[in-house]
Enzyme design. Structure first.
Site, PDB file in Angstrom:
ATOM      1  N   CYS A   1     -22.436  70.011-104.867  1.00  0.00           N
ATOM      2  CA  CYS A   1     -22.592  70.360-106.291  1.00  0.00           C
ATOM      3  C   CYS A   1     -23.997  70.063-106.808  1.00  0.00           C
ATOM      4  O   CYS A   1     -24.552  70.851-107.586  1.00  0.00           O
ATOM      5  CB  CYS A   1     -21.543  69.625-107.135  1.00  0.00           C
ATOM      6  SG  CYS A   1     -21.599  67.823-107.029  1.00  0.00           S
TER       7      CYS A   1
ATOM      8  N   HIS B   1     -19.406  64.117-109.523  1.00  0.00           N
ATOM      9  CA  HIS B   1     -19.576  65.560-109.754  1.00  0.00           C
ATOM     10  C   HIS B   1     -20.758  65.804-110.690  1.00  0.00           C
ATOM     11  O   HIS B   1     -21.190  64.898-111.412  1.00  0.00           O
ATOM     12  CB  HIS B   1     -18.303  66.156-110.357  1.00  0.00           C
ATOM     13  CG  HIS B   1     -18.252  67.659-110.322  1.00  0.00           C
ATOM     14  ND1 HIS B   1     -18.635  68.401-109.220  1.00  0.00           N
ATOM     15  CD2 HIS B   1     -17.846  68.566-111.260  1.00  0.00           C
ATOM     16  CE1 HIS B   1     -18.478  69.680-109.476  1.00  0.00           C
ATOM     17  NE2 HIS B   1     -18.006  69.811-110.712  1.00  0.00           N
TER      18      HIS B   1
ATOM     19  N   ASP C   1     -19.947  75.373-113.713  1.00  0.00           N
ATOM     20  CA  ASP C   1     -19.418  74.413-112.731  1.00  0.00           C
ATOM     21  C   ASP C   1     -19.568  75.007-111.336  1.00  0.00           C
ATOM     22  O   ASP C   1     -19.074  76.116-111.074  1.00  0.00           O
ATOM     23  CB  ASP C   1     -17.945  74.128-113.031  1.00  0.00           C
ATOM     24  CG  ASP C   1     -17.407  72.940-112.239  1.00  0.00           C
ATOM     25  OD1 ASP C   1     -17.905  72.683-111.126  1.00  0.00           O
ATOM     26  OD2 ASP C   1     -16.489  72.267-112.737  1.00  0.00           O
TER      27      ASP C   1
END
Length: 495
Positions: free
Chosen positions: A276, A408, A429
């Protein structure tokens, strides 16, 4: 057997003779007593002269007296009362019923021996000695038993402690290995190895044909060789679609601020579960590449780099001296691993490219129920500064914001202000696949697809957040100063 020459009492030993003479006062009339040990006559009548003879001629051995066998004590052997020289009279007066017929023996006091350990009364000194020896043997056995029990208890405790330490060390090793796996530091390979492994699984499951496997493998190897992303997880045009939607929608949104154009990148087979941070950097970089202000900084980066290339770029920043503490955490190596990166690595990479940025640390909640209203207010100021006005939709020149929390990271691409003054962040996201992002390009009038992007105050309740915000270009001198500063402190905390 020895006999007292004064009273004729039979005595069992030399010690008994000494005790007998020490505690009797009888004196034979008209004759001199003889020593019961050697038969010599005393120099004068009376027991005193006889005792002096025995003490001079027959000295008592040093070890003859044993406190635990003491006899002839001035206490009554029956009741323990101290009687002194009147012991015999006391015994006959108080305990005569225990002595049998009167006049049986004038030396009754000397015939009673009390055990100093259990108060048992014996009539024979030898029996008493044997009895006391049994006490001593039992005591020694008990002491030995206690020592052995103590040693055994200590041994068992030591073994238990060692077992607990061993189990604790084992748990710590397993937990450390778990964390290494979680953060990609277990030397299990990087992007390339995971990509190939996951494609092989897809072939085994029947979800991918062998020819497609070989084609995608060849494409991946080519992209890795040039250090560029294959673009297969990219969705473009979302910001433009949002501008059109907000201009046509007049329900509950009072104002909305959007960043400059930015492409969405989601995780692929090669970085699923750990990529991520890299994908968010690709989103931020896609926006900067569309802004001429950063052309000089990014002249060597005209295309979106692949994840392994981004890892190499961060390593280059470390070699320049940025964030030595963070570099040591990764052992100065990212390439070929699945290591997670965060705000500090993004800051180091951007600054090494002479892109001015800052880290803002929202280190604790500032609102009820663990919320972060100050984070929302900061984002609003970031986008609304120099972009205030009466227009409902403001497409700003601001780049998107990198948003990090434990485990995250996402990219802030704008913020809504509702008619009731509440704020709502708009986020890209990396975990959202391109199939879902494509729905935003065909936004319906009801705005249902915006649920993918909208995050209200109650939706962000992690304990801590960090953001990396871009704000211009650095000179070479400013870059060097930022490098020195990153060696001490790289973030500003919002109280």
């Amino acid at each position: 057997m020895l006999v007292c020459d004064v009273c004729g009492q039979a005595l069992s030993s030399e010690a008994a003779v000494r005790r007998h003479l020490r505690h009797t006062q009888h004196t034979p009339p008209g004759r001199q007593p003889r020593c019961p040990l050697c038969g010599a006559a005393a120099a004068a009548p009376g027991c005193d002269e006889l005792r002096r003879h025995i003490e001079a001629a027959h000295p008592e051995p040093p070890d003859a007296r044993r406190p635990e066998l003491a006899v002839g004590l001035p206490e009554c052997p029956f009741c323990g009362e101290v009687a002194g020289r009147e012991l015999e009279a006391h015994v006959r007066a108080r305990h005569g019923h225990l002595l049998g017929a009167p006049g049986t023996d004038a030396g009754i006091v000397e015939q009673l021996y009390e055990c100093p350990m259990c108060s048992l009364t014996c009539t024979n000194i030898q029996i008493l000695e044997e009895h006391v020896d049994l006490h001593l043997e039992e005591h020694n056995f008990s002491e030995d038993g206690n020592i052995r029990d103590l040693e055994l208890a200590q041994q068992l405790q030591t073994e238990e402690d060692e077992q607990q330490r061993s189990e604790e060390e084992k748990r710590e090793r397993e937990e450390f290995k778990k964390l290494q796996r979680q953060y990609g530091l277990d030397n299990s390979g990087g992007y390339k190895q995971q990509y190939l492994k996951n494609m092989e699984k897809e072939v085994d499951r029947g979800n991918m044909q062998p020819f497609e496997y070989h084609k995608r493998k060849a494409d991946m190897m080519e992209c890795l060789a040039f250090g560029i992303d294959d673009g297969k997880t990219k969705t473009s045009g979302v910001i433009e679609a949002l501008c059109k939607y907000y201009q046509n929608d007049n329900k509950d949104v009072r104002h909305v601020w959007l960043s400059t154009g930015v492409d969405h990148f989601h995780s692929s087979l090669g970085d699923k579960g750990w990529g991520c941070g890299y994908r968010n950097f690709q989103m931020l970089l896609s926006s900067l590449l569309q802004n001429s202000l950063y052309n000089d900084c990014l002249r060597d980066t005209t295309l979106i780099p692949s994840i392994p290339k981004i890892q190499s770029m961060i390593e280059d920043a470390w070699r320049e001296g940025f964030d030595p503490h963070g570099a040591s955490h990764f052992n100065k190596r990212l390439h070929g691993s699945k290591a997670w990166i965060g705000a500090c690595e993004i800051y180091s990479l951007l600054t090494s490219l002479r892109i001015k940025c800052q880290i803002i640390d929202f280190h604790k909640p500032t609102g009820p129920m663990g919320t972060h209203p100050r984070l929302f207010e900061w984002v609003l100021r970031y986008y609304s500064t120099d972009n205030e006005g009466g227009a409902k939709v403001m497409c700003t020149s601001k780049p998107p914001i990198y948003l990090q929390h434990q485990g995250h990271s996402r990219t802030v691409i704008g913020i809504e202000e509702k008619k009731n003054k509440t704020l709502c962040l708009l986020l890209f996201d990396p975990g959202c696949p391109s199939q879902e992002m494509q729905k935003l390009l065909k936004q319906t009038s009801d705005g249902t697809s915006l649920k993918l992007l909208r995050k209200f105050l109650g939706s962000l309740k992690e304990k801590q957040y960090q953001i990396v915000a871009v704000d211009g270009v650095l000179s070479l001198e400013e870059k060097a100063a930022c490098c020195r500063a990153s060696q001490v402190l790289t973030s500003e905390k919002i109280p």
